[in-house]
Scaffold this motif. Structure first.
Motif, PDB file in Angstrom:
ATOM      1  N   THR A  22       0.166   1.859  -5.618  1.00  0.00           N
ATOM      2  CA  THR A  22      -0.874   2.564  -4.850  1.00  0.00           C
ATOM      3  C   THR A  22      -1.263   3.837  -5.590  1.00  0.00           C
ATOM      4  O   THR A  22      -0.699   4.904  -5.342  1.00  0.00           O
ATOM      5  N   LEU A  63       1.272  -8.247   4.557  1.00  0.00           N
ATOM      6  CA  LEU A  63       0.437  -7.102   4.940  1.00  0.00           C
ATOM      7  C   LEU A  63       1.111  -6.245   6.016  1.00  0.00           C
ATOM      8  O   LEU A  63       0.957  -5.027   6.044  1.00  0.00           O
ATOM      9  N   VAL A 101       2.983  -2.833   5.368  1.00  0.00           N
ATOM     10  CA  VAL A 101       2.294  -1.540   5.347  1.00  0.00           C
ATOM     11  C   VAL A 101       2.281  -0.923   6.745  1.00  0.00           C
ATOM     12  O   VAL A 101       2.559   0.266   6.927  1.00  0.00           O
ATOM     13  N   ALA A 102       1.975  -1.753   7.744  1.00  0.00           N
ATOM     14  CA  ALA A 102       1.920  -1.260   9.121  1.00  0.00           C
ATOM     15  C   ALA A 102       3.297  -0.779   9.575  1.00  0.00           C
ATOM     16  O   ALA A 102       3.422   0.275  10.201  1.00  0.00           O
ATOM     17  N   SER A 157       4.194   2.481   7.881  1.00  0.00           N
ATOM     18  CA  SER A 157       3.394   3.553   8.434  1.00  0.00           C
ATOM     19  C   SER A 157       3.942   3.975   9.804  1.00  0.00           C
ATOM     20  O   SER A 157       4.086   5.160  10.105  1.00  0.00           O
ATOM     21  N   ALA A 180      -4.949  -7.088  -1.269  1.00  0.00           N
ATOM     22  CA  ALA A 180      -5.336  -6.633   0.075  1.00  0.00           C
ATOM     23  C   ALA A 180      -4.265  -5.716   0.667  1.00  0.00           C
ATOM     24  O   ALA A 180      -4.573  -4.765   1.391  1.00  0.00           O
ATOM     25  N   VAL A 181      -3.007  -6.014   0.340  1.00  0.00           N
ATOM     26  CA  VAL A 181      -1.885  -5.218   0.850  1.00  0.00           C
ATOM     27  C   VAL A 181      -1.900  -3.832   0.190  1.00  0.00           C
ATOM     28  O   VAL A 181      -1.727  -2.805   0.853  1.00  0.00           O
ATOM     29  N   LYS A 188      -4.471  -2.348  -1.129  1.00  0.00           N
ATOM     30  CA  LYS A 188      -5.657  -1.632  -0.649  1.00  0.00           C
ATOM     31  C   LYS A 188      -5.365  -0.965   0.697  1.00  0.00           C
ATOM     32  O   LYS A 188      -5.680   0.211   0.913  1.00  0.00           O
ATOM     33  N   LYS A 189      -4.758  -1.719   1.581  1.00  0.00           N
ATOM     34  CA  LYS A 189      -4.415  -1.208   2.915  1.00  0.00           C
ATOM     35  C   LYS A 189      -3.450  -0.022   2.797  1.00  0.00           C
ATOM     36  O   LYS A 189      -3.592   0.985   3.500  1.00  0.00           O
ATOM     37  N   GLN A 196      -5.183   3.076   1.806  1.00  0.00           N
ATOM     38  CA  GLN A 196      -5.899   3.643   2.959  1.00  0.00           C
ATOM     39  C   GLN A 196      -4.946   4.385   3.893  1.00  0.00           C
ATOM     40  O   GLN A 196      -5.271   5.439   4.429  1.00  0.00           O
ATOM     41  N   GLU A 197      -3.765   3.801   4.090  1.00  0.00           N
ATOM     42  CA  GLU A 197      -2.803   4.370   5.047  1.00  0.00           C
ATOM     43  C   GLU A 197      -1.956   5.478   4.423  1.00  0.00           C
ATOM     44  O   GLU A 197      -1.163   6.121   5.111  1.00  0.00           O
ATOM     45  N   ASN A 214      -5.151 -10.136  10.941  1.00  0.00           N
ATOM     46  CA  ASN A 214      -6.158 -10.342   9.898  1.00  0.00           C
ATOM     47  C   ASN A 214      -6.540 -11.805   9.720  1.00  0.00           C
ATOM     48  O   ASN A 214      -7.416 -12.135   8.947  1.00  0.00           O
TER      49      ASN A 214
END
Lengths: 113, 226
Positions: free
Chosen positions: A17, A56, A59-60, A63, A81-82, A84-85, A88-89, B152
């Motif tokens: 990241t 994915l 990440v959640a 966070s 995609a992971v 990228k997320k 963002q987070e 998703n």
């Protein structure tokens, strides 16, 4: 407490990241698990989470638990995609060629000093 | 469980439609489909895919052709490890009289290299109906492995275990609010057939109709047992 960037050097870690600033990120402790429900229930703020799970939801969960970073062992790499997320987070994702056991051992030694 | 004894039991239990969902393989679906025809039961080809994250995902097909195509792809996605019959038992492919035709050598107990998202998308792209199995269970369930159900990807329904009470599951897992629940027996033995079931109100027994039922379209609906 140690600095994340010092730990990175020791485990030959690559930051995935690139948009997350980790220059001041500190590590309080570590957590090892590949079961996300377990991490959700037990990981604590300021820990580095070492895993081979790359969904994915990682990440959640990171966070949610306010983790310092996620280290993917054995050169595991999540999909774009992971990453990228995570950018963002503001969650730092790291990939290392070392297996989980070694990564945890190195972190343990560094924290003990 | 011979094909005819499975169908006889299903018939006795008052089931109209069944699916065979072996672990990571549809090799036995054909003979069961034939037996189902003999017993005038509707039959879907099915399989329980174990994803890379060790989540069980059920795939259902009303059409054998895409089902068997999918089965080939699934087989090639399994880790190339040989089964140890001493430990896991023999993996047999049988004929209609339950005679053993061949032994499957690749260990079906293992996972596919497909992730949860990949498996769901793959099943849906070839016309199958995909749903995560027994989400209320502590093992091999999407909630246990991934913490919660990913939003998703589009999932019209989730599976719950045979012993569960649908109302209790909804209470214990508030995150399932917007999902249809499909309860099935996951029967490994004859006595378990029919222990879990779901009422589908459909015009005909097709996956397309099931998808409509998930959206409550044109009178189609899904009703759980109490």
């Amino acid at each position: 407490m140690i600095l994340l960037k010092d730990f990175l050097e020791k485990i030959d870690g690559k930051v995935l990241t690139t948009e997350v600033d980790i220059s001041q990120t500190e590590i309080k402790d570590g957590y090892v698990s590949d079961l996300l429900s377990d991490v959700m229930g037990n990981a604590e703020e300021g820990q580095v989470w070492i895993t081979i799970m790359r969904h994915l939801n990682v990440v959640a969960v990171a966070s949610l638990a306010n983790l310092s970073a996620v280290v993917f062992a054995k050169s595991y790499q999540p999909e774009d995609a992971v990453i990228k997320k995570a950018n963002q987070e503001g969650i730092c994702l790291i990939s290392t060629p070392l297996p989980t056991f070694q990564v945890a051992g190195i972190l343990y030694e560094m924290l003990k000093k | 469980m011979s094909p005819s004894s499975v169908m006889q039991t299903a018939k006795n239990k008052g089931l109209d439609l069944i699916a065979i969902t072996d672990h990571n393989s549809m090799a036995n679906c054909g003979v069961y489909a034939k037996a189902a025809r003999d017993y005038k039961l509707d039959f879907w080809y099915g399989v329980e895919v174990q994803t890379a994250e060790e989540i069980h995902v059920l795939a259902l097909f009303d059409d054998p052709e895409p089902a068997l195509e999918f089965d080939k792809e699934l087989y090639n996605s399994l880790l190339p490890i040989e089964n140890d019959p001493e430990f896991f038992g023999d993996q047999v492919v049988i004929d209609s009289k339950a005679n053993i035709v061949r032994f499957e050598k690749r260990a079906l107990i293992n996972s596919s290299i497909w992730t949860f998202d990949e498996a769901i998308k793959k099943i849906q792209s070839v016309g199958g109906f995909a749903f995560p199995a027994h989400v209320d269970a502590q093992t091999y369930s999407v909630i246990a492995q991934l913490g919660f159900i990913p939003t998703n990807i589009s999932l019209p329904a989730v599976g719950i275990s045979a012993k569960a009470k649908p109302q209790m599951v909804r209470q214990n897992f508030p995150q399932l609010k917007n999902y249809n629940l499909i309860q099935n027996s996951d029967a490994h033995y004859l006595k378990d057939i029919g222990s879990g079931y779901t009422d589908f109100y459909l015009e005909k027994p097709t996956v397309a109709e099931l998808k409509m039922a998930c959206k409550n379209e044109k009178g189609r609906k899904i009703k759980n047992k109490n």
